[in-house]
Design a protein around this motif. Structure first.
Motif, PDB file in Angstrom:
ATOM      1  N   ALA A  40      -4.432  -1.468   0.258  1.00 50.11           N
ATOM      2  CA  ALA A  40      -3.047  -1.935   0.359  1.00 50.11           C
ATOM      3  C   ALA A  40      -2.983  -3.295   1.052  1.00 50.11           C
ATOM      4  O   ALA A  40      -2.166  -4.145   0.698  1.00 50.11           O
ATOM      5  CB  ALA A  40      -2.207  -0.915   1.117  1.00 50.11           C
ATOM      6  N   ASP A  41      -3.863  -3.510   2.021  1.00 48.51           N
ATOM      7  CA  ASP A  41      -3.874  -4.763   2.777  1.00 48.51           C
ATOM      8  C   ASP A  41      -4.613  -5.890   2.052  1.00 48.51           C
ATOM      9  O   ASP A  41      -4.128  -7.017   1.968  1.00 48.51           O
ATOM     10  CB  ASP A  41      -4.513  -4.515   4.148  1.00 48.51           C
ATOM     11  N   PRO A  60      -3.891  -5.495  -2.919  1.00 43.72           N
ATOM     12  CA  PRO A  60      -2.648  -4.761  -3.194  1.00 43.72           C
ATOM     13  C   PRO A  60      -2.382  -4.475  -4.674  1.00 43.72           C
ATOM     14  O   PRO A  60      -1.657  -3.528  -4.985  1.00 43.72           O
ATOM     15  CB  PRO A  60      -1.562  -5.657  -2.606  1.00 43.72           C
TER      16      PRO A  60
END
Length: 75
Positions: free
Chosen positions: A31-32, A35
């Motif tokens: 997600a970081d 993404p």
């Protein structure tokens, strides 16, 4: 058993821990850092229990020794 997840896109790897801890860390990493990608990569196992317990075999060994002690004392 302990698990470590490796990112399929870069050199990131989680620390050793439970399967759910590694999965959460991998999802957070994707997600970081990635993404737009679905989390992928590989999972390693080291065969060790992260809780440090003796497991079923240890419990059975203790029960067996207690049984032998009880039988030998009853004679």
């Amino acid at each position: 058993m302990a698990y470590r997840y490796r990112c399929g896109e870069c050199g990131f790897k989680t620390s050793w821990g439970t399967e759910s801890q590694g999965e959460r860390a991998q999802i957070a990493h994707y997600a970081d850092r990635h993404p737009d990608l679905y989390p992928g990569g590989t999972v390693e196992t080291n065969g060790k229990d992260p809780s440090g317990g003796i497991g079923c075999l240890g419990v059975l060994a203790v029960l067996f020794l207690l049984f032998v002690l009880a039988v030998s004392c009853s004679r």
